[in-house]
Design a protein around this motif. Structure first.
Motif, short mmCIF file in Angstrom:
data_model
loop_
_atom_site.label_atom_id
_atom_site.label_comp_id
_atom_site.label_asym_id
_atom_site.label_seq_id
_atom_site.Cartn_x
_atom_site.Cartn_y
_atom_site.Cartn_z
N PRO A 48 11.79 37.70 28.01
CA PRO A 48 11.28 38.40 29.48
C PRO A 48 9.72 39.07 29.23
O PRO A 48 8.92 39.06 30.18
CB PRO A 48 12.17 39.56 29.73
N GLY A 49 9.35 39.64 28.07
CA GLY A 49 8.02 40.03 27.74
C GLY A 49 6.89 39.11 27.84
O GLY A 49 5.62 39.64 27.76
N TYR A 50 7.10 37.80 28.05
CA TYR A 50 6.13 36.75 27.89
C TYR A 50 5.64 36.59 29.56
O TYR A 50 6.25 36.05 30.22
CB TYR A 50 6.59 35.52 27.48
N SER A 51 4.40 37.08 29.85
CA SER A 51 3.99 37.01 31.14
C SER A 51 3.00 35.78 30.94
O SER A 51 2.50 35.29 30.14
CB SER A 51 3.03 38.25 31.44
N PRO A 52 2.76 35.09 32.08
CA PRO A 52 1.80 33.88 32.27
C PRO A 52 0.52 34.29 31.76
O PRO A 52 -0.13 33.51 31.09
CB PRO A 52 1.47 33.91 33.75
N LEU A 53 0.10 35.64 31.83
CA LEU A 53 -1.23 36.09 31.21
C LEU A 53 -1.09 35.82 29.65
O LEU A 53 -2.15 35.38 29.12
CB LEU A 53 -1.64 37.39 31.69
N LYS A 54 -0.06 36.33 29.23
CA LYS A 54 -0.02 36.54 27.65
C LYS A 54 0.06 35.08 27.14
O LYS A 54 -0.53 34.44 26.03
CB LYS A 54 1.37 37.10 27.33
N ILE A 55 0.79 33.91 27.87
CA ILE A 55 0.84 32.59 27.58
C ILE A 55 -0.42 31.86 27.48
O ILE A 55 -0.77 31.21 26.58
CB ILE A 55 1.88 32.09 28.35
#
Length: 476
Positions: free
Chosen positions: A196-203
């Motif tokens: 859940p901690g993986y946001s589109p920005l992080k990816i």
């Protein structure tokens, strides 16, 4: 004994292994293990695994590419490139683990030593790096496994996409390809290890860093390769292209001081390059070997017939034994010049091997005519060694064929074929190709290529009428 190491080579390899292990161990102690709270036995197991992986690299060389172990400069180059790239990857990964130039080692070693060495060495180095992170770092999930997948995929792509090119634009496209594939691999890794901690920005940021790694690979490659090829005196296509430039000091000297030898070398280069292309050998190395094989004739150039323009031949005035001694010296002087100008060892071997131990028949028969008796042929032969590579074997055939075809002024393909056949047969009978890997099929291809090239050079041209043209009356 060709596929075995000598005692001195084996000792050097063991010493190189110890040094390589010590360097990597010191690096890992400083950057990984020292900061870890792992148990003693975990650390001990890690260093045993490290020793096994490095041993696997050396075993691979022994069974699959023993020439690396036989050549000190090549083995040292592998160790240096691997260690430097390992350090660079570690330090850049401090910025971001996906930005690290994992394919750098593969790109550099492919250019310096070839695909097989690059692929195997790079993969094992990445595994060592991954195991280090797995045990001692805080990386998990996509950061850990995504970086590992990125490294594996980009290394394979780098090795097989780089090839042998001297156009810099090609490597720009290689860098872009690595960037695209690295970004896609990292993006997929985030999906595979999604939390859940993986946001589109992080990816997106991770993929962007991975894309930057491809361009970083190529930029660092262009910085490292010129330094490493000079440091270890290795041949790359870039360096060979520079050596065969007409601006090269030795080529300039040959043009000014021995113009006949210069033109002979250029013609031989065209033949050898065509032959190398026909049997799948390195055309850049073949051309360079032909350019420099006769540089020893810069000393006393007038003793070689191609440089005699006034019809005077000094050999007419001296004993054949002295002529043989003088002509042999162009090999020794050529080696001296090669070392003075820092030419690669491959070109030095072309200088020493292109005549092998073949006799100088003209002076042998001249001496027999004078003495009217039998003479020892070895006293009228070159000192060798015989060719030890396919390119040097081809150079021997082409060098003799070009000189014979030019001096006899052969005009048809059949006569040229007979002449080249005789040249090759003489050398086969005297064992000149016993130490190189040229097969009979390849020798036949070389013979046919020489004849085809010669016929192409000697083709008939249209005879233009001897008519003098003048401008029309009104235009004068």
């Amino acid at each position: 004994m060709k596929n075995r190491l000598t005692k001195n080579q084996a000792i050097f390899c063991m010493a190189a292994y110890v040094v390589f292990y010590a360097l990597l161990t010191a690096c890992c102690l400083l950057l990984f293990v020292r900061k870890s709270d792992e148990e003693f036995f975990v650390k001990l197991g890690y260093f045993i695994v490290l020793a096994v992986f490095l041993g696997a690299i050396f075993l691979y060389f022994y069974f699959a590419d023993i020439e690396i172990l036989k050549s000190r400069r090549k083995l040292l180059a592998v160790i240096c490139v691997t260690f430097v790239c390992f350090l660079i990857s570690i330090f850049i990964s401090k910025v971001n683990v996906f930005l690290s130039p994992y394919a750098l080692c593969a790109l550099v070693l492919t250019l310096l030593l070839g695909h097989r060495v690059a692929l195997f060495t790079s993969l094992f180095t990445v595994i060592i790096y991954f195991v280090s992170n797995l045990i001692f770092s805080d990386l998990t999930g996509a950061e850990l496994y995504g970086a590992f997948f990125e490294a594996i995929v980009t290394i394979i792509l780098a090795v097989f996409a780089s090839g042998r090119h001297i156009k810099r634009i090609h490597y720009v496209f290689v860098g872009i390809s690595i960037s695209v594939v690295a970004a896609a691999t990292v993006g997929l890794s985030y999906l595979l290890f999604y939390i859940p901690g993986y946001s589109p920005l992080k990816i997106g940021l991770g993929a962007a860093y991975a894309a930057g790694s491809g361009l970083l690979d190529v930029m660092l490659m262009f910085l490292l390769v010129p330094a490493l090829e000079r440091l270890f005196n290795l041949t790359t296509d870039f360096r060979l292209a520079e050596l065969t430039s007409t601006n090269n000091p030795l080529i300039k000297r040959l043009f000014n001081e021995a113009p006949g030898t210069f033109n002979h070398s250029l013609t031989v280069a065209n033949y050898v390059e065509a032959c190398a292309m026909a049997i799948g050998e390195d055309t850049f190395l073949a051309r360079a070997a032909a350019y420099f094989h006769d540089i020893g004739k810069l000393k006393n150039p007038n003793y070689y017939v191609e440089n005699q323009t006034d019809g005077h031949n000094p050999h007419d005035e001296i004993a054949p034994e002295l002529s043989v001694s003088l002509l042999k010296k162009h090999i020794m002087y050529g080696v001296m010049l090669a070392r003075e100008y820092g030419l690669p060892k491959e070109l030095e071997s072309a200088i020493t091997e292109h005549h092998g131990s073949f006799p100088m028949k003209f002076f042998y028969y001249k001496a027999r005519k004078i003495t009217e008796g039998e003479l020892d042929l070895k006293n009228y032969s070159y000192d060798g060694p015989t060719p030890t590579s396919k390119i040097n074997g081809m150079l021997m055939i082409v060098d003799a064929s070009e000189a014979a075809l030019r001096s006899l002024n052969v005009n048809d393909a059949l006569a040229a074929e007979r002449l080249v056949d005789n040249i090759v047969k003489e050398r086969l009978d005297l064992g000149q190709f016993d130490n190189c890997d040229l097969t009979m099929n390849e020798i036949n291809i070389v013979k046919q290529t020489i004849v085809t090239t010669y016929v192409g050079i000697k083709h008939e041209r249209v005879k233009y009428p001897d008519v003098k043209l003048s401008a029309p009356e009104g235009e004068k």
